[in-house]
Structure formats: structure tokens, C-alpha cells
Design a protein around this motif. Sequence first.
Motif, PDB file in Angstrom:
ATOM      1  N   PRO A   8      -4.088   0.913  13.569  1.00  0.00           N
ATOM      2  CA  PRO A   8      -5.040   0.566  14.631  1.00  0.00           C
ATOM      3  C   PRO A   8      -6.103  -0.439  14.167  1.00  0.00           C
ATOM      4  O   PRO A   8      -6.463  -1.355  14.915  1.00  0.00           O
ATOM      5  CB  PRO A   8      -5.683   1.903  15.009  1.00  0.00           C
ATOM      6  CG  PRO A   8      -4.681   2.920  14.614  1.00  0.00           C
ATOM      7  CD  PRO A   8      -4.007   2.371  13.389  1.00  0.00           C
ATOM      8  N   GLU A   9      -6.583  -0.296  12.944  1.00  0.00           N
ATOM      9  CA  GLU A   9      -7.572  -1.238  12.417  1.00  0.00           C
ATOM     10  C   GLU A   9      -6.965  -2.628  12.280  1.00  0.00           C
ATOM     11  O   GLU A   9      -7.574  -3.632  12.663  1.00  0.00           O
ATOM     12  CB  GLU A   9      -8.081  -0.748  11.058  1.00  0.00           C
ATOM     13  CG  GLU A   9      -9.187  -1.578  10.479  1.00  0.00           C
ATOM     14  CD  GLU A   9     -10.514  -1.408  11.188  1.00  0.00           C
ATOM     15  OE1 GLU A   9     -11.364  -2.308  11.036  1.00  0.00           O
ATOM     16  OE2 GLU A   9     -10.706  -0.406  11.892  1.00  0.00           O
ATOM     17  N   PHE A  10      -5.766  -2.697  11.749  1.00  0.00           N
ATOM     18  CA  PHE A  10      -5.068  -3.976  11.617  1.00  0.00           C
ATOM     19  C   PHE A  10      -4.840  -4.610  12.987  1.00  0.00           C
ATOM     20  O   PHE A  10      -5.082  -5.806  13.171  1.00  0.00           O
ATOM     21  CB  PHE A  10      -3.733  -3.786  10.902  1.00  0.00           C
ATOM     22  CG  PHE A  10      -2.903  -5.039  10.884  1.00  0.00           C
ATOM     23  CD1 PHE A  10      -3.148  -6.025   9.953  1.00  0.00           C
ATOM     24  CD2 PHE A  10      -1.901  -5.225  11.818  1.00  0.00           C
ATOM     25  CE1 PHE A  10      -2.399  -7.197   9.940  1.00  0.00           C
ATOM     26  CE2 PHE A  10      -1.145  -6.388  11.819  1.00  0.00           C
ATOM     27  CZ  PHE A  10      -1.398  -7.374  10.882  1.00  0.00           C
ATOM     28  N   THR A  11      -4.407  -3.828  13.952  1.00  0.00           N
ATOM     29  CA  THR A  11      -4.140  -4.338  15.290  1.00  0.00           C
ATOM     30  C   THR A  11      -5.411  -4.889  15.931  1.00  0.00           C
ATOM     31  O   THR A  11      -5.391  -5.959  16.547  1.00  0.00           O
ATOM     32  CB  THR A  11      -3.529  -3.234  16.172  1.00  0.00           C
ATOM     33  OG1 THR A  11      -2.347  -2.747  15.541  1.00  0.00           O
ATOM     34  CG2 THR A  11      -3.189  -3.742  17.551  1.00  0.00           C
TER      35      THR A  11
ATOM     36  N   VAL B 284       0.850  -1.191   0.000  1.00  0.00           N
ATOM     37  CA  VAL B 284       0.000   0.000   0.000  1.00  0.00           C
ATOM     38  C   VAL B 284       0.878   1.230   0.000  1.00  0.00           C
ATOM     39  O   VAL B 284       1.863   1.309   0.735  1.00  0.00           O
ATOM     40  CB  VAL B 284      -0.897   0.024   1.263  1.00  0.00           C
ATOM     41  CG1 VAL B 284      -1.678   1.309   1.355  1.00  0.00           C
ATOM     42  CG2 VAL B 284      -1.816  -1.172   1.274  1.00  0.00           C
ATOM     43  N   ARG B 285       0.505   2.171  -0.826  1.00  0.00           N
ATOM     44  CA  ARG B 285       1.174   3.454  -0.811  1.00  0.00           C
ATOM     45  C   ARG B 285       0.236   4.428  -0.107  1.00  0.00           C
ATOM     46  O   ARG B 285      -0.844   4.724  -0.592  1.00  0.00           O
ATOM     47  CB  ARG B 285       1.463   3.932  -2.229  1.00  0.00           C
ATOM     48  CG  ARG B 285       2.262   5.218  -2.265  1.00  0.00           C
ATOM     49  CD  ARG B 285       2.581   5.579  -3.671  1.00  0.00           C
ATOM     50  NE  ARG B 285       3.508   4.548  -4.166  1.00  0.00           N
ATOM     51  CZ  ARG B 285       4.456   4.772  -5.033  1.00  0.00           C
ATOM     52  NH1 ARG B 285       4.591   5.957  -5.548  1.00  0.00           N
ATOM     53  NH2 ARG B 285       5.253   3.815  -5.429  1.00  0.00           N
ATOM     54  N   ALA B 286       0.633   4.868   1.079  1.00  0.00           N
ATOM     55  CA  ALA B 286      -0.211   5.751   1.875  1.00  0.00           C
ATOM     56  C   ALA B 286       0.682   6.662   2.708  1.00  0.00           C
ATOM     57  O   ALA B 286       1.842   6.359   2.963  1.00  0.00           O
ATOM     58  CB  ALA B 286      -1.111   4.939   2.782  1.00  0.00           C
ATOM     59  N   SER B 287       0.084   7.756   3.136  1.00  0.00           N
ATOM     60  CA  SER B 287       0.845   8.688   3.969  1.00  0.00           C
ATOM     61  C   SER B 287       1.096   8.065   5.338  1.00  0.00           C
ATOM     62  O   SER B 287       0.369   7.184   5.797  1.00  0.00           O
ATOM     63  CB  SER B 287       0.074   9.998   4.138  1.00  0.00           C
ATOM     64  OG  SER B 287      -1.069   9.791   4.938  1.00  0.00           O
ATOM     65  N   ARG B 288       2.120   8.524   5.997  1.00  0.00           N
ATOM     66  CA  ARG B 288       2.481   8.017   7.325  1.00  0.00           C
ATOM     67  C   ARG B 288       1.345   8.255   8.317  1.00  0.00           C
ATOM     68  O   ARG B 288       1.045   7.414   9.155  1.00  0.00           O
ATOM     69  CB  ARG B 288       3.766   8.714   7.791  1.00  0.00           C
ATOM     70  CG  ARG B 288       4.276   8.252   9.103  1.00  0.00           C
ATOM     71  CD  ARG B 288       4.863   6.893   8.967  1.00  0.00           C
ATOM     72  NE  ARG B 288       5.496   6.516  10.217  1.00  0.00           N
ATOM     73  CZ  ARG B 288       6.122   5.394  10.393  1.00  0.00           C
ATOM     74  NH1 ARG B 288       6.221   4.553   9.396  1.00  0.00           N
ATOM     75  NH2 ARG B 288       6.653   5.108  11.535  1.00  0.00           N
ATOM     76  N   GLY B 289       0.696   9.414   8.220  1.00  0.00           N
ATOM     77  CA  GLY B 289      -0.421   9.737   9.107  1.00  0.00           C
ATOM     78  C   GLY B 289      -1.586   8.770   8.941  1.00  0.00           C
ATOM     79  O   GLY B 289      -2.196   8.347   9.920  1.00  0.00           O
ATOM     80  N   PHE B 290      -1.908   8.413   7.700  1.00  0.00           N
ATOM     81  CA  PHE B 290      -2.983   7.468   7.435  1.00  0.00           C
ATOM     82  C   PHE B 290      -2.643   6.098   8.029  1.00  0.00           C
ATOM     83  O   PHE B 290      -3.475   5.458   8.662  1.00  0.00           O
ATOM     84  CB  PHE B 290      -3.231   7.341   5.930  1.00  0.00           C
ATOM     85  CG  PHE B 290      -4.248   6.298   5.577  1.00  0.00           C
ATOM     86  CD1 PHE B 290      -5.605   6.566   5.704  1.00  0.00           C
ATOM     87  CD2 PHE B 290      -3.862   5.046   5.129  1.00  0.00           C
ATOM     88  CE1 PHE B 290      -6.550   5.604   5.382  1.00  0.00           C
ATOM     89  CE2 PHE B 290      -4.794   4.080   4.812  1.00  0.00           C
ATOM     90  CZ  PHE B 290      -6.146   4.362   4.940  1.00  0.00           C
ATOM     91  N   VAL B 291      -1.422   5.681   7.827  1.00  0.00           N
ATOM     92  CA  VAL B 291      -0.994   4.386   8.349  1.00  0.00           C
ATOM     93  C   VAL B 291      -1.051   4.390   9.872  1.00  0.00           C
ATOM     94  O   VAL B 291      -1.589   3.468  10.494  1.00  0.00           O
ATOM     95  CB  VAL B 291       0.418   4.021   7.848  1.00  0.00           C
ATOM     96  CG1 VAL B 291       0.949   2.799   8.570  1.00  0.00           C
ATOM     97  CG2 VAL B 291       0.417   3.801   6.344  1.00  0.00           C
TER      98      VAL B 291
END
Length: 57
Positions: free
Chosen positions: A15-18, A2-9
Motif C-alpha cells: 500500500p505504501e509503494f502504491t 527485501v525479505r519480509a513476511s507476506r502479511g507485512f508486504v
Amino acid sequence: MVRASRGFVDKILLPEFTELERALQVYLHEVRLRVIREEIYDDTSDAQEVPDSLPSN
């Protein structure tokens, strides 16, 4: 990948993944206990009971 901003990650994706990973671990633990309880320890009719098999201290 995934290419995403650090803030989004950091704020959304991680948190969703966790949370999902924790829910999966809880579910798998419950399934593991159920399988052990129902399939392994369910039929003890052929188990031979040996009284006092261990020496007492």
C-alpha cells in the motif's frame, strides 16, 4: 530485494509503494503539462497562421 513476511508486504509495504507510485505519476503528469505549456506553446511569434487550411465538410 527485501525479505519480509507476506502479511507485512500486503498490509504495509505494497500500500505504501502504491501510494507513492500514484503520487509520483501525478507529479510527473503535472510537470509534463507545465513543460509543454511553458516551453513548447509559450512562444508562438514565429508560427504562421493559415486560415481555412482544412476543407470544410
